[in-house]
Scaffold this active site. Structure first.
Site, short mmCIF file in Angstrom:
data_model
loop_
_atom_site.label_atom_id
_atom_site.label_comp_id
_atom_site.label_asym_id
_atom_site.label_seq_id
_atom_site.Cartn_x
_atom_site.Cartn_y
_atom_site.Cartn_z
N HIS A 80 -1.76 31.56 10.11
CA HIS A 80 -1.43 30.68 11.23
C HIS A 80 -2.63 29.83 11.66
O HIS A 80 -2.45 28.78 12.28
CB HIS A 80 -0.90 31.50 12.40
CG HIS A 80 0.52 31.93 12.21
ND1 HIS A 80 1.50 31.73 13.16
CD2 HIS A 80 1.14 32.53 11.17
CE1 HIS A 80 2.66 32.19 12.71
NE2 HIS A 80 2.46 32.69 11.50
N ASP A 81 -3.83 30.29 11.33
CA ASP A 81 -5.00 29.46 11.59
C ASP A 81 -5.07 28.32 10.58
O ASP A 81 -5.13 27.14 10.95
CB ASP A 81 -6.28 30.30 11.50
CG ASP A 81 -7.54 29.48 11.75
OD1 ASP A 81 -7.50 28.59 12.63
OD2 ASP A 81 -8.56 29.72 11.08
N GLY A 86 -6.20 23.45 9.51
CA GLY A 86 -7.23 23.90 8.60
C GLY A 86 -7.85 25.21 9.05
O GLY A 86 -7.66 25.65 10.18
N THR A 205 5.64 41.77 2.74
CA THR A 205 5.79 43.10 2.16
C THR A 205 5.25 44.18 3.09
O THR A 205 5.38 45.36 2.79
CB THR A 205 5.09 43.18 0.79
OG1 THR A 205 5.48 44.39 0.14
CG2 THR A 205 3.57 43.16 0.94
N ASP A 249 9.73 45.01 5.34
CA ASP A 249 9.99 45.61 4.03
C ASP A 249 10.49 47.03 4.28
O ASP A 249 9.75 47.88 4.78
CB ASP A 249 8.71 45.62 3.21
CG ASP A 249 8.85 46.34 1.88
OD1 ASP A 249 9.97 46.79 1.54
OD2 ASP A 249 7.83 46.47 1.16
N ASP A 257 2.53 45.51 -1.62
CA ASP A 257 2.99 45.62 -3.00
C ASP A 257 4.10 44.60 -3.23
O ASP A 257 4.27 43.69 -2.43
CB ASP A 257 3.47 47.06 -3.30
CG ASP A 257 4.55 47.53 -2.32
OD1 ASP A 257 5.21 46.67 -1.68
OD2 ASP A 257 4.75 48.76 -2.19
#
Length: 351
Positions: A80-81, A86, A205, A249, A257
């Site tokens: 999100h940064d 950038g 995940t 997940d 994974d």
């Protein structure tokens, strides 16, 4: 016996097709690696702060031993940064409001933000104020992936911290309710292709999601969602404004994974943006390939992350090296408070 053998042909054909797809992607794209942008280097701190990565990893090992949930939190902060304006640490800055207060950033964990600040204090105590919060965020997210089962990889360093943030820029963050067309468009605007998109989506995940981010699939019920998953999510989230959370997940929620892709193949993706990757012909093959080949997923994830980590970076004399990650250096109070934080963290890290 002949009947059983005949019935097995479609399954064998499907497995062969997926393995062939995996081999195709591995063979056709493995040789291309993202270039390093000018001003960054894999050895940027080798002389000025040679123990940098050891300090970061050792501290994070202790943190994750107590709170494994910070791993996806750190990876989310990194994403999100970088995606907004950038990789400049802008999401770390306090504001009234700031980037973190915008709808797309709801749920960013304060504990993970504190971990970045704690690491910053340790690094500056070790090497002086020469390492940016932006670089520390990159390293913390990399180690969060590795320490939870994911790949270990080198990242180019040398970023400087920004002195501003963008609340409007957060509107460009991909939404969990997007279909694949909208998701691909959001990433294409930042020069990412379908492989990058599917690989970066694999970050789901691990981690958890708030009800409001997937309630659109529960009311009305999305026919593309596995019925057992829908039942469980509805019990967790009886209303859109529920404060509960659910695992992204369902197989290995605390491990980095490739099980996320197996979830998608079984209609057990939580977000619209996730499950729709299996429905779209531009991304379905990649989902299948990553589901059967974790090595391929890791390889493509690393390529996409390194590419993401170099978006619109500040280098050289641009920006600054912040004395505290949540405020720019023009705030005089930061210098006094930084020394206190450094002493406290250094003491705590001895145990």
């Amino acid at each position: 016996m002949a009947k059983t053998s005949a019935c097995s042909y479609p399954s064998l054909f499907l497995i062969f097709s997926i393995l062939f797809t995996s081999h195709f992607f591995l063979g056709s794209e493995a040789q291309t690696k993202p270039p390093v942008v000018e001003g960054l280097s894999f050895s940027f701190y080798s002389k000025t702060c040679p123990k940098l990565e050891t300090v970061v990893r050792n501290h994070l090992k202790k943190v994750l031993k107590k709170d494994n949930g910070q791993a996806p939190g750190l990876l989310r902060i990194f994403f999100h940064d970088c995606f907004v304006q950038g990789c400049d640490g802008s999401v770390l800055l306090d504001g009234s409001p700031g980037e973190r207060d915008q709808p797309a950033n709801i749920g960013i964990r304060p504990e993970a933000l504190q971990t970045i600040e704690d690491i910053r204090a340790l690094v500056h105590k070790q090497c002086g104020k020469i390492v940016s919060c932006a670089d520390i965020t990159i390293l913390a997210s990399r180690d969060a992936v590795f320490l939870t089962g994911g790949p270990d990889y080198a990242v180019p360093l040398g970023r400087r911290d920004g002195v501003s943030f963008s609340t409007v820029g957060t509107q460009k963050l991909p939404s969990p309710i997007n279909n694949t067309t909208a998701t691909l468009k959001a990433f294409a605007d930042r020069n990412f292709d379908a492989t990058d998109v599917v690989a970066l989506s694999g970050a789901h995940t691990f981690g958890r999601a708030h009800c409001g981010t997937f309630f659109n699939r529960l009311s009305p019920l999305d026919p593309n969602m596995d019925k057992t998953l829908a039942k469980n999510l509805t019990a967790t989230c009886p209303a859109q404004n529920s404060t509960n959370t659910a695992n992204l997940d369902i197989r290995t929620p605390n491990v980095f994974d490739n099980k996320y892709y197996l979830d998608l193949m079984n209609r057990q993706g939580v977000f619209t943006s996730d499950q729709d990757l299996l429905s779209d012909k531009r991304t379905k093959g990649l989902v299948n390939a990553f589901a059967v080949n974790q090595t391929l997923f890791f390889e493509k994830f690393v390529d996409a992350v390194i590419k993401l980590s170099q978006l619109d970076v500040l280098t050289g004399n641009q920006g600054e090296i912040r004395g505290r990650c949540n405020v720019v250096n023009s705030n005089k109070k930061s210098s006094l408070l930084a020394s206190v934080v450094e002493d406290v963290v250094e003491f705590a890290d001895q145990f």
